[in-house]
Design an enzyme around this catalytic site. Structure first.
Site: not given
Ligand code: NAP
Length: 249
Positions: A64, A91, A143, A156, A159-160, A189
């Site tokens: 974590d 990430n 983000s 969020y 944080a970002k 995304i």
């Molecule tokens: P995602 O599919 O939910 O992937 C995030 C990963 O981080 C998941 O595998 C999650 O595990 C893991 N995680 C959560 N808490 C954690 C912890 N305490 N320690 C280690 N791992 C942890 O989300 P994503 O869309 O790929 O997002 C990845 C990054 O891009 C994030 O920082 C997000 O804020 C950023 N982002 C995403 C978007 C978008 O549109 N998708 C846009 C801007 C920025 P679990 O699944 O098991 O909870």
């Protein structure tokens, strides 16, 4: 881009954007330490196996990243097993959306801890290794919401925005030691994070994206690979928008 013999830690890489980043960095030659929380162990192992199939080394460490003791274990295991840490990709992230009037302390703390404190903890832990090598790349996934804000995402967005301030500060602290720190600000995304959007929300969203589509995890991964490369040696403290032009609108 050639990252041969480099070692990268990618947090939150069991799925989504993190998984794609880990695979892209492996495709250009890096050995990868993949990380996620314990409940995602099976998916994390699958990411590690994909990397091994590319002919690279992969080490899966559940931890974590909002917890300092877990981060210390992650980084020590990575350094001991791989002998070096060249690239850190912060990430891991979560959302707990709520209008600010109704937002609980727990919703605020969870997002700040997993999306911002984790980047501080991981950066602090890897810097010792990078300083010794006088080379390093710290890339944090922020983000577009951290730049333009979003109703229902005060936790969020804060944080970002914090990730961007952290990145710019790290860049100033360690730039003279051959270490760069940059952030990527993705727009919307296609991942689990955005799949809850209904058709109407999607249509509304697309009106604000000049390139008129959501991005893919690969779009983000390509930008990470560039910032991790030798070719990006003179770029630091920068925030690269990967958002189809959204932050311009
Ligand atoms: P995602 O599919 O939910 O992937 C995030 C990963 O981080 C998941 O595998 C999650 O595990 C893991 N995680 C959560 N808490 C954690 C912890 N305490 N320690 C280690 N791992 C942890 O989300 P994503 O869309 O790929 O997002 C990845 C990054 O891009 C994030 O920082 C997000 O804020 C950023 N982002 C995403 C978007 C978008 O549109 N998708 C846009 C801007 C920025 P679990 O699944 O098991 O909870």
């Amino acid at each position: 881009m050639d990252l041969s013999n480099r070692v990268a830690i990618v947090t939150g890489s069991a799925r989504g954007i993190g998984r794609e980043i880990a695979i892209k960095l492996a495709e250009v030659g890096a050995n990868i330490v993949v990380n996620d929380i314990e409940t995602a162990a099976a998916a994390l192992e699958a990411t590690a196996n994909e990397i091994k199939a590319l002919g690279r080394q992969a080490l899966a460490v559940t931890a974590d990243v909002s917890n300092a003791a877990d981060v210390a274990r992650l980084v020590e295991t990575a350094a001991k097993t791989c002998g070096r840490i060249d690239i850190l990709v912060n990430n891991a992230g979560v959302t707990r959306d709520q209008l600010i009037m109704r937002m609980t302390d727990d919703e605020w703390d969870t997002v700040l801890n997993i999306d911002l404190k984790s980047a501080f903890l991981c950066t602090r832990a890897v810097l010792r290794h990078m300083l010794r090598a006088r080379w390093g790349r710290i890339i944090s996934i922020a983000s577009v919401v951290g730049i333009i804000g979003n109703a229902g995402q005060a936790n969020y967005a804060s944080a970002k925005a914090g990730v961007i301030g952290l990145t710019r500060s790290i860049a100033k602290e360690v730039g003279s030691r051959g270490i760069t720190a940059n952030a990527i600000a993705p727009g919307f995304i296609e991942t689990r994070m955005t799949e809850q959007l209904d058709e109407k929300q999607r249509e509304e969203l697309l009106k604000h994206i000049p390139l008129a589509s959501l991005g893919t995890p690969r779009d983000v991964a390509e930008a990470v690979a560039f910032l991790a490369s030798e070719e990006a040696r003179y770029i630091t403290g920068h925030v690269l928008n990967v958002d189809g032009g959204m932050a311009n609108g």
